[in-house]
Write a protein that holds these residues in place. Structure first.
Motif, PDB file in Angstrom:
ATOM      1  N   GLY A   1      49.025  98.957  24.691  1.00 57.09           N
ATOM      2  CA  GLY A   1      48.544  97.607  24.410  1.00 57.09           C
ATOM      3  C   GLY A   1      49.377  96.919  23.346  1.00 57.09           C
ATOM      4  N   ARG A   2      48.967  95.701  23.074  1.00 55.53           N
ATOM      5  CA  ARG A   2      49.762  94.875  22.154  1.00 55.53           C
ATOM      6  C   ARG A   2      48.919  94.591  20.915  1.00 55.53           C
ATOM      7  NH1 ARG A   2      53.530  90.997  24.843  1.00 55.53           N
ATOM      8  NH2 ARG A   2      52.110  91.147  26.584  1.00 55.53           N
ATOM      9  N   PRO A   3      49.146  95.355  19.849  1.00 57.28           N
ATOM     10  CA  PRO A   3      48.340  95.120  18.652  1.00 57.28           C
ATOM     11  C   PRO A   3      48.463  93.682  18.182  1.00 57.28           C
ATOM     12  CG  PRO A   3      49.680  97.084  18.417  1.00 57.28           C
ATOM     13  CD  PRO A   3      50.144  96.398  19.655  1.00 57.28           C
ATOM     14  N   GLU A   4      47.309  93.093  17.783  1.00 59.76           N
ATOM     15  CA  GLU A   4      47.315  91.668  17.448  1.00 59.76           C
ATOM     16  C   GLU A   4      48.184  91.323  16.245  1.00 59.76           C
ATOM     17  OE1 GLU A   4      43.119  90.795  17.440  1.00 59.76           O
ATOM     18  OE2 GLU A   4      43.166  91.450  19.536  1.00 59.76           O
ATOM     19  N   SER A   5      48.072  92.128  15.186  1.00 63.33           N
ATOM     20  CA  SER A   5      48.931  91.827  14.032  1.00 63.33           C
ATOM     21  C   SER A   5      50.043  92.869  13.975  1.00 63.33           C
ATOM     22  CB  SER A   5      48.123  91.836  12.739  1.00 63.33           C
ATOM     23  OG  SER A   5      47.665  93.133  12.478  1.00 63.33           O
ATOM     24  N   ALA A   6      51.247  92.390  13.693  1.00 65.28           N
ATOM     25  CA  ALA A   6      52.425  93.253  13.725  1.00 65.28           C
ATOM     26  C   ALA A   6      52.257  94.460  12.804  1.00 65.28           C
ATOM     27  CB  ALA A   6      53.657  92.456  13.328  1.00 65.28           C
ATOM     28  N   GLY A   7      51.614  94.250  11.659  1.00 70.15           N
ATOM     29  CA  GLY A   7      51.450  95.319  10.676  1.00 70.15           C
ATOM     30  C   GLY A   7      50.651  96.502  11.201  1.00 70.15           C
ATOM     31  N   CYS A   8      49.915  96.282  12.260  1.00 65.27           N
ATOM     32  CA  CYS A   8      49.030  97.323  12.800  1.00 65.27           C
ATOM     33  C   CYS A   8      49.781  98.342  13.648  1.00 65.27           C
ATOM     34  CB  CYS A   8      47.965  96.692  13.695  1.00 65.27           C
ATOM     35  SG  CYS A   8      46.473  96.300  12.815  1.00 65.27           S
ATOM     36  N   TYR A   9      50.984  98.007  14.056  1.00 65.51           N
ATOM     37  CA  TYR A   9      51.612  98.792  15.092  1.00 65.51           C
ATOM     38  C   TYR A   9      51.859 100.240  14.691  1.00 65.51           C
ATOM     39  CZ  TYR A   9      54.340 100.086  19.078  1.00 65.51           C
ATOM     40  OH  TYR A   9      54.790 100.731  20.191  1.00 65.51           O
ATOM     41  N   CYS A  10      52.185 100.476  13.398  1.00 69.48           N
ATOM     42  CA  CYS A  10      52.429 101.856  12.988  1.00 69.48           C
ATOM     43  C   CYS A  10      51.156 102.678  13.154  1.00 69.48           C
ATOM     44  CB  CYS A  10      52.951 101.914  11.566  1.00 69.48           C
ATOM     45  SG  CYS A  10      51.867 101.136  10.388  1.00 69.48           S
ATOM     46  N   LYS A  11      50.019 102.016  12.911  1.00 71.15           N
ATOM     47  CA  LYS A  11      48.748 102.747  13.030  1.00 71.15           C
ATOM     48  C   LYS A  11      48.448 103.074  14.484  1.00 71.15           C
ATOM     49  CE  LYS A  11      46.902 100.650   8.906  1.00 71.15           C
ATOM     50  NZ  LYS A  11      46.601  99.237   8.706  1.00 71.15           N
ATOM     51  N   VAL A  12      48.704 102.136  15.344  1.00 68.50           N
ATOM     52  CA  VAL A  12      48.417 102.416  16.751  1.00 68.50           C
ATOM     53  C   VAL A  12      49.391 103.475  17.278  1.00 68.50           C
ATOM     54  CG1 VAL A  12      49.725 100.633  17.979  1.00 68.50           C
ATOM     55  CG2 VAL A  12      47.545 101.331  18.872  1.00 68.50           C
ATOM     56  N   ASN A  13      50.592 103.517  16.704  1.00 65.02           N
ATOM     57  CA  ASN A  13      51.555 104.564  17.056  1.00 65.02           C
ATOM     58  C   ASN A  13      51.026 105.939  16.664  1.00 65.02           C
ATOM     59  OD1 ASN A  13      53.852 103.941  18.484  1.00 65.02           O
ATOM     60  ND2 ASN A  13      54.925 103.091  16.720  1.00 65.02           N
ATOM     61  N   ALA A  14      50.431 106.024  15.458  1.00 66.28           N
ATOM     62  CA  ALA A  14      49.871 107.295  14.996  1.00 66.28           C
ATOM     63  C   ALA A  14      48.751 107.726  15.936  1.00 66.28           C
ATOM     64  CB  ALA A  14      49.345 107.145  13.570  1.00 66.28           C
ATOM     65  N   TYR A  15      47.980 106.767  16.369  1.00 63.66           N
ATOM     66  CA  TYR A  15      46.874 107.016  17.280  1.00 63.66           C
ATOM     67  C   TYR A  15      47.402 107.501  18.634  1.00 63.66           C
ATOM     68  CZ  TYR A  15      42.046 106.102  18.634  1.00 63.66           C
ATOM     69  OH  TYR A  15      40.758 106.228  19.031  1.00 63.66           O
ATOM     70  N   LEU A  16      48.453 106.821  19.078  1.00 62.35           N
ATOM     71  CA  LEU A  16      49.057 107.167  20.362  1.00 62.35           C
ATOM     72  C   LEU A  16      49.552 108.611  20.363  1.00 62.35           C
ATOM     73  CD1 LEU A  16      50.045 106.163  23.168  1.00 62.35           C
ATOM     74  CD2 LEU A  16      52.197 105.577  22.075  1.00 62.35           C
ATOM     75  N   LYS A  17      50.116 109.019  19.233  1.00 60.20           N
ATOM     76  CA  LYS A  17      50.626 110.383  19.110  1.00 60.20           C
ATOM     77  C   LYS A  17      49.509 111.406  19.339  1.00 60.20           C
ATOM     78  CE  LYS A  17      52.270 113.213  15.354  1.00 60.20           C
ATOM     79  NZ  LYS A  17      52.849 113.156  14.006  1.00 60.20           N
ATOM     80  N   GLU A  18      48.352 111.150  18.723  1.00 62.23           N
ATOM     81  CA  GLU A  18      47.196 112.031  18.910  1.00 62.23           C
ATOM     82  C   GLU A  18      46.784 112.060  20.378  1.00 62.23           C
ATOM     83  OE1 GLU A  18      45.839 113.896  16.580  1.00 62.23           O
ATOM     84  OE2 GLU A  18      47.398 113.132  15.250  1.00 62.23           O
ATOM     85  N   ILE A  19      46.780 110.871  20.972  1.00 65.35           N
ATOM     86  CA  ILE A  19      46.323 110.757  22.359  1.00 65.35           C
ATOM     87  C   ILE A  19      47.234 111.526  23.309  1.00 65.35           C
ATOM     88  CG2 ILE A  19      46.106 109.112  24.266  1.00 65.35           C
ATOM     89  CD1 ILE A  19      45.185 107.131  22.002  1.00 65.35           C
ATOM     90  N   ILE A  20      48.536 111.402  23.064  1.00 67.35           N
ATOM     91  CA  ILE A  20      49.481 112.094  23.945  1.00 67.35           C
ATOM     92  C   ILE A  20      49.221 113.599  23.888  1.00 67.35           C
ATOM     93  CG2 ILE A  20      51.918 112.645  24.351  1.00 67.35           C
ATOM     94  CD1 ILE A  20      52.589 109.796  23.386  1.00 67.35           C
ATOM     95  N   SER A  21      49.064 114.141  22.663  1.00 64.37           N
ATOM     96  CA  SER A  21      48.876 115.589  22.595  1.00 64.37           C
ATOM     97  C   SER A  21      47.497 115.985  23.134  1.00 64.37           C
ATOM     98  CB  SER A  21      49.109 116.107  21.177  1.00 64.37           C
ATOM     99  OG  SER A  21      48.244 115.470  20.286  1.00 64.37           O
ATOM    100  N   MET A  22      46.524 115.079  23.008  1.00 61.57           N
ATOM    101  CA  MET A  22      45.177 115.386  23.482  1.00 61.57           C
ATOM    102  C   MET A  22      45.114 115.387  25.017  1.00 61.57           C
ATOM    103  SD  MET A  22      42.073 113.651  21.403  1.00 61.57           S
ATOM    104  CE  MET A  22      42.326 112.078  22.131  1.00 61.57           C
ATOM    105  N   LEU A  23      45.761 114.409  25.623  1.00 57.01           N
ATOM    106  CA  LEU A  23      45.644 114.239  27.074  1.00 57.01           C
ATOM    107  C   LEU A  23      46.621 115.084  27.880  1.00 57.01           C
ATOM    108  CD1 LEU A  23      45.209 110.388  27.615  1.00 57.01           C
ATOM    109  CD2 LEU A  23      43.457 112.153  27.753  1.00 57.01           C
ATOM    110  N   ALA A  24      47.795 115.335  27.302  1.00 59.65           N
ATOM    111  CA  ALA A  24      48.892 115.929  28.082  1.00 59.65           C
ATOM    112  C   ALA A  24      48.473 117.200  28.821  1.00 59.65           C
ATOM    113  CB  ALA A  24      50.093 116.196  27.185  1.00 59.65           C
ATOM    114  N   GLY A  25      47.661 118.030  28.173  1.00 53.46           N
ATOM    115  CA  GLY A  25      47.257 119.313  28.763  1.00 53.46           C
ATOM    116  C   GLY A  25      46.471 119.181  30.060  1.00 53.46           C
TER     117      GLY A  25
END
Ligand SMILES: Nc1ncnc2c1ncn2[C@@H]1O[C@H](COP(=O)(O)OP(=O)(O)O)[C@@H](O)[C@H]1O
Ligand SMILES: [Mg+2]
Length: 266
Positions: free
Chosen positions: A119-143
Protein backbone atom coordinates in the motif's frame (compact mmCIF):
# COMPACT_ATOMS: atom_id res chain seq x y z
CA UNK A 1 -5.58 -50.83 10.25
CA UNK A 2 -6.80 -49.94 6.84
CA UNK A 3 -5.29 -46.78 5.53
CA UNK A 4 -7.90 -44.52 4.00
CA UNK A 5 -7.40 -41.36 2.03
CA UNK A 6 -8.52 -39.44 5.09
CA UNK A 7 -5.63 -40.82 7.15
CA UNK A 8 -3.20 -39.83 4.50
CA UNK A 9 -4.62 -36.34 4.41
CA UNK A 10 -4.20 -36.07 8.18
CA UNK A 11 -0.55 -37.04 8.06
CA UNK A 12 1.38 -33.83 8.60
CA UNK A 13 3.19 -32.77 5.47
CA UNK A 14 6.90 -32.13 5.73
CA UNK A 15 7.18 -28.37 5.39
CA UNK A 16 9.74 -27.53 2.77
CA UNK A 17 11.31 -24.08 3.02
CA UNK A 18 9.72 -21.77 0.46
CA UNK A 19 11.52 -20.40 -2.56
CA UNK A 20 11.56 -16.64 -2.00
CA UNK A 21 12.41 -14.53 -5.06
CA UNK A 22 12.97 -10.80 -4.55
CA UNK A 23 13.33 -8.36 -7.44
CA UNK A 24 15.16 -5.12 -6.96
CA UNK A 25 16.94 -2.46 -9.01
CA UNK A 26 16.57 1.08 -10.33
CA UNK A 27 13.10 2.52 -11.05
CA UNK A 28 11.43 1.85 -14.40
CA UNK A 29 13.64 -1.06 -15.47
CA UNK A 30 10.97 -3.77 -15.50
CA UNK A 31 10.84 -5.14 -11.93
CA UNK A 32 7.05 -5.13 -11.81
CA UNK A 33 6.66 -6.57 -15.32
CA UNK A 34 9.09 -9.39 -14.56
CA UNK A 35 7.67 -10.03 -11.08
CA UNK A 36 4.22 -10.43 -12.62
CA UNK A 37 5.55 -12.72 -15.34
CA UNK A 38 7.38 -14.86 -12.77
CA UNK A 39 4.16 -15.16 -10.80
CA UNK A 40 2.32 -16.21 -13.95
CA UNK A 41 5.02 -18.71 -14.88
CA UNK A 42 5.06 -20.23 -11.39
CA UNK A 43 1.26 -20.44 -11.11
CA UNK A 44 1.11 -22.14 -14.52
CA UNK A 45 4.08 -24.48 -14.03
CA UNK A 46 3.07 -25.55 -10.51
CA UNK A 47 -0.74 -25.60 -10.32
CA UNK A 48 -0.62 -27.67 -7.11
CA UNK A 49 1.76 -25.33 -5.30
CA UNK A 50 0.89 -22.22 -3.34
CA UNK A 51 2.31 -18.96 -4.64
CA UNK A 52 2.38 -15.64 -2.81
CA UNK A 53 2.96 -12.39 -4.71
CA UNK A 54 3.93 -9.37 -2.61
CA UNK A 55 3.85 -5.85 -4.00
CA UNK A 56 6.44 -4.24 -1.73
CA UNK A 57 6.61 -1.06 -3.80
CA UNK A 58 4.52 1.83 -2.47
CA UNK A 59 4.34 3.07 -6.06
CA UNK A 60 2.12 -0.04 -6.63
CA UNK A 61 1.53 -1.70 -9.99
CA UNK A 62 1.87 -5.43 -9.44
CA UNK A 63 -1.85 -5.84 -8.79
CA UNK A 64 -2.72 -4.37 -12.18
CA UNK A 65 0.01 -6.37 -13.90
CA UNK A 66 -1.54 -9.53 -12.43
CA UNK A 67 -5.13 -8.38 -12.88
CA UNK A 68 -6.06 -8.67 -9.19
CA UNK A 69 -8.30 -6.33 -7.19
CA UNK A 70 -6.78 -5.10 -3.95
CA UNK A 71 -9.22 -4.43 -1.12
CA UNK A 72 -6.88 -4.07 1.82
CA UNK A 73 -3.17 -3.34 2.05
CA UNK A 74 -0.54 -3.86 4.73
CA UNK A 75 -0.69 -0.12 5.37
CA UNK A 76 -4.48 -0.29 5.92
CA UNK A 77 -3.99 -3.01 8.51
CA UNK A 78 -1.22 -1.06 10.20
CA UNK A 79 -3.46 2.00 10.37
CA UNK A 80 -6.21 -0.10 11.90
CA UNK A 81 -3.80 -1.17 14.66
CA UNK A 82 -2.75 2.42 15.26
CA UNK A 83 -6.33 3.65 15.50
CA UNK A 84 -7.29 0.88 17.91
CA UNK A 85 -4.17 1.49 20.02
CA UNK A 86 -5.11 5.16 20.40
CA UNK A 87 -8.50 4.34 21.86
CA UNK A 88 -8.13 0.91 23.42
CA UNK A 89 -4.69 -0.50 24.25
CA UNK A 90 -5.97 -3.86 25.46
CA UNK A 91 -7.81 -4.38 22.20
CA UNK A 92 -4.71 -3.38 20.25
CA UNK A 93 -2.59 -5.98 22.04
CA UNK A 94 -5.20 -8.60 21.29
CA UNK A 95 -5.19 -7.51 17.65
CA UNK A 96 -1.42 -7.89 17.48
CA UNK A 97 -1.82 -11.49 18.63
CA UNK A 98 -4.19 -11.99 15.73
CA UNK A 99 -1.93 -10.21 13.27
CA UNK A 100 -1.20 -13.31 11.26
CA UNK A 101 -4.89 -14.03 10.73
CA UNK A 102 -5.60 -10.42 9.80
CA UNK A 103 -2.90 -10.68 7.14
CA UNK A 104 -4.70 -13.68 5.73
CA UNK A 105 -7.79 -11.46 5.47
CA UNK A 106 -5.80 -8.99 3.39
CA UNK A 107 -4.67 -11.65 0.94
CA UNK A 108 -6.44 -11.65 -2.40
CA UNK A 109 -6.79 -15.27 -3.49
CA UNK A 110 -7.08 -16.58 -7.02
CA UNK A 111 -6.64 -20.32 -7.55
CA UNK A 112 -3.13 -21.14 -6.33
CA UNK A 113 -2.12 -17.47 -6.16
CA UNK A 114 -2.34 -15.19 -3.14
CA UNK A 115 -1.57 -11.50 -3.39
CA UNK A 116 -0.57 -8.91 -0.79
CA UNK A 117 0.23 -5.22 -1.31
CA UNK A 118 2.14 -2.96 1.07
CA UNK A 119 0.00 0.00 0.00
CA UNK A 120 0.83 3.65 -0.13
CA UNK A 121 1.41 5.15 3.30
CA UNK A 122 -0.30 8.53 3.52
CA UNK A 123 2.59 10.45 5.02
CA UNK A 124 6.07 9.90 3.65
CA UNK A 125 7.56 9.70 7.15
CA UNK A 126 5.54 6.56 7.83
CA UNK A 127 7.14 4.45 5.18
CA UNK A 128 10.03 3.14 7.29
CA UNK A 129 7.49 1.89 9.81
CA UNK A 130 5.40 0.12 7.25
CA UNK A 131 8.63 -1.42 5.92
CA UNK A 132 9.39 -2.80 9.39
CA UNK A 133 5.88 -4.20 9.48
CA UNK A 134 6.26 -5.70 6.03
CA UNK A 135 9.42 -7.49 7.14
CA UNK A 136 7.50 -9.21 9.95
CA UNK A 137 4.72 -10.12 7.57
CA UNK A 138 7.04 -11.67 5.02
CA UNK A 139 8.65 -13.93 7.62
CA UNK A 140 5.25 -14.73 9.15
CA UNK A 141 3.50 -15.65 5.90
CA UNK A 142 6.31 -17.17 3.84
CA UNK A 143 6.14 -20.57 5.57
CA UNK A 144 2.59 -21.08 4.31
CA UNK A 145 3.65 -20.92 0.67
CA UNK A 146 5.86 -22.85 -1.72
CA UNK A 147 6.92 -19.81 -3.74
CA UNK A 148 7.02 -16.13 -2.79
CA UNK A 149 7.72 -13.38 -5.33
CA UNK A 150 8.49 -9.93 -3.94
CA UNK A 151 8.29 -6.92 -6.27
CA UNK A 152 10.59 -4.52 -4.45
CA UNK A 153 10.71 -0.78 -4.19
CA UNK A 154 13.21 0.93 -6.50
CA UNK A 155 16.62 1.54 -4.99
CA UNK A 156 18.40 0.33 -1.93
CA UNK A 157 16.09 1.31 0.92
CA UNK A 158 14.43 -2.07 1.47
CA UNK A 159 17.78 -3.84 1.38
CA UNK A 160 19.16 -1.32 3.89
CA UNK A 161 16.18 -1.80 6.16
CA UNK A 162 16.45 -5.54 5.82
CA UNK A 163 12.87 -5.84 4.66
CA UNK A 164 14.07 -8.72 2.52
CA UNK A 165 16.22 -10.20 5.24
CA UNK A 166 15.99 -13.79 4.16
CA UNK A 167 15.31 -14.66 0.54
CA UNK A 168 16.50 -17.60 -1.51
CA UNK A 169 16.96 -15.69 -4.77
CA UNK A 170 17.92 -12.04 -5.02
CA UNK A 171 17.34 -10.80 -8.56
CA UNK A 172 18.78 -7.51 -9.73
CA UNK A 173 16.96 -6.01 -12.69
CA UNK A 174 18.45 -3.33 -14.91
CA UNK A 175 18.15 -1.77 -18.30
CA UNK A 176 21.31 -1.76 -20.41
CA UNK A 177 22.43 1.62 -19.05
CA UNK A 178 25.67 1.96 -17.10
CA UNK A 179 23.70 3.77 -14.39
CA UNK A 180 21.19 0.96 -14.00
CA UNK A 181 23.90 -1.68 -13.87
CA UNK A 182 25.85 0.37 -11.30
CA UNK A 183 22.73 0.59 -9.11
CA UNK A 184 22.32 -3.19 -9.39
CA UNK A 185 25.94 -3.77 -8.40
CA UNK A 186 25.65 -1.41 -5.43
CA UNK A 187 22.47 -3.08 -4.20
CA UNK A 188 24.14 -6.47 -4.57
CA UNK A 189 27.19 -5.31 -2.63
CA UNK A 190 25.09 -3.98 0.26
CA UNK A 191 22.83 -7.03 0.16
CA UNK A 192 25.82 -9.33 0.68
CA UNK A 193 26.10 -7.92 4.22
CA UNK A 194 22.44 -7.35 5.02
CA UNK A 195 20.41 -10.00 3.23
CA UNK A 196 20.69 -13.76 3.47
CA UNK A 197 20.34 -15.22 0.00
CA UNK A 198 21.37 -18.46 -1.65
CA UNK A 199 21.60 -17.24 -5.23
CA UNK A 200 21.64 -13.93 -7.02
CA UNK A 201 21.92 -12.68 -10.56
CA UNK A 202 21.07 -9.88 -12.94
CA UNK A 203 18.46 -9.64 -15.65
CA UNK A 204 19.12 -7.05 -18.33
CA UNK A 205 15.81 -5.83 -19.68
CA UNK A 206 15.01 -3.67 -22.74
CA UNK A 207 18.37 -4.40 -24.32
CA UNK A 208 18.66 -2.29 -27.49
CA UNK A 209 20.82 -4.86 -29.32
CA UNK A 210 21.21 -8.48 -28.24
CA UNK A 211 24.43 -8.75 -30.24
CA UNK A 212 26.10 -6.38 -27.82
CA UNK A 213 25.63 -8.44 -24.65
CA UNK A 214 29.40 -8.93 -24.34
CA UNK A 215 29.84 -5.18 -24.07
CA UNK A 216 27.96 -5.05 -20.77
CA UNK A 217 30.18 -4.89 -17.71
CA UNK A 218 28.26 -7.06 -15.31
CA UNK A 219 30.90 -8.66 -13.12
CA UNK A 220 30.61 -9.90 -10.44
CA UNK A 221 26.93 -10.37 -11.24
CA UNK A 222 25.80 -13.49 -13.06
CA UNK A 223 23.68 -12.76 -16.14
CA UNK A 224 20.42 -14.70 -15.89
CA UNK A 225 18.86 -13.41 -19.08
CA UNK A 226 19.01 -10.52 -21.47
CA UNK A 227 15.67 -9.34 -22.80
CA UNK A 228 15.16 -7.14 -25.82
CA UNK A 229 12.68 -4.29 -26.02
CA UNK A 230 9.31 -5.97 -26.24
CA UNK A 231 6.34 -4.18 -27.77
CA UNK A 232 3.92 -6.73 -26.30
CA UNK A 233 4.94 -5.71 -22.78
CA UNK A 234 4.71 -1.99 -23.44
CA UNK A 235 1.29 -2.41 -25.10
CA UNK A 236 0.00 -4.58 -22.29
CA UNK A 237 0.95 -1.87 -19.77
CA UNK A 238 -0.45 0.86 -21.97
CA UNK A 239 -3.83 -0.85 -22.08
CA UNK A 240 -3.71 -1.79 -18.38
CA UNK A 241 -3.91 -5.51 -19.23
CA UNK A 242 -2.58 -8.32 -17.08
CA UNK A 243 0.56 -10.25 -18.01
CA UNK A 244 -1.61 -13.36 -18.28
CA UNK A 245 -2.63 -12.01 -21.71
CA UNK A 246 0.90 -11.67 -23.02
CA UNK A 247 1.83 -14.21 -25.67
CA UNK A 248 4.12 -16.91 -24.30
CA UNK A 249 6.34 -16.55 -27.37
CA UNK A 250 7.09 -12.88 -26.62
CA UNK A 251 10.70 -11.94 -25.75
CA UNK A 252 9.95 -10.81 -22.20
CA UNK A 253 8.00 -13.99 -21.40
CA UNK A 254 10.77 -16.14 -22.83
CA UNK A 255 13.41 -14.07 -21.01
CA UNK A 256 11.61 -14.62 -17.72
CA UNK A 257 11.49 -18.37 -18.30
CA UNK A 258 15.19 -18.38 -19.14
CA UNK A 259 16.05 -16.60 -15.88
CA UNK A 260 13.96 -19.02 -13.81
CA UNK A 261 15.57 -21.97 -15.61
CA UNK A 262 19.05 -20.60 -15.01
CA UNK A 263 18.21 -20.39 -11.31
CA UNK A 264 16.95 -23.97 -11.30
CA UNK A 265 13.46 -22.84 -10.28
CA UNK A 266 11.73 -24.03 -13.45
N1 LIG B 1 11.22 -5.63 -22.27
C1 LIG B 1 10.41 -4.54 -22.31
N2 LIG B 1 10.09 -3.97 -23.48
C2 LIG B 1 9.31 -2.88 -23.56
N3 LIG B 1 8.77 -2.28 -22.51
C3 LIG B 1 9.04 -2.80 -21.28
C4 LIG B 1 9.86 -3.96 -21.13
N4 LIG B 1 9.94 -4.23 -19.79
C5 LIG B 1 9.20 -3.31 -19.19
N5 LIG B 1 8.67 -2.44 -20.05
C6 LIG B 1 7.83 -1.24 -19.78
O1 LIG B 1 8.61 -0.32 -19.02
C7 LIG B 1 7.83 0.34 -18.05
C8 LIG B 1 8.42 0.15 -16.68
O2 LIG B 1 8.33 -1.21 -16.33
P1 LIG B 1 8.02 -1.67 -14.84
O3 LIG B 1 7.94 -3.16 -14.86
O4 LIG B 1 6.86 -0.93 -14.29
O5 LIG B 1 9.36 -1.20 -14.12
P2 LIG B 1 9.71 -1.03 -12.57
O6 LIG B 1 8.76 -1.90 -11.80
O7 LIG B 1 11.12 -1.49 -12.45
O8 LIG B 1 9.56 0.42 -12.24
C9 LIG B 1 6.43 -0.22 -18.19
O9 LIG B 1 5.66 0.65 -18.96
C10 LIG B 1 6.63 -1.55 -18.93
O10 LIG B 1 5.54 -1.90 -19.72
MG1 LIG C 1 7.48 -1.36 -10.20
Amino acid sequence: MEITNKNIEKTPKIQKAPVIIALTGKGGVGKTSLSALFVRQLTEAFPDKKILAIDADPAVGLAMALGVDVKMTVDDIRNMFIKTAQTDQAAAIEMLGEAKYRMFDALVERKNLSFLAIGRPESAGCYCKVNAYLKEIISMLAGNFDYVVIDGEAGIEQVNRRVMEKVTHLLLVSDASKKGIEVAKTIHEVAKDLVMFDQSGIIINRMPDLNLVDQLELEPLQLLSCIEDDKAMALSDMLGKSVYEIDASSPIYQGGVEALKNLGIL
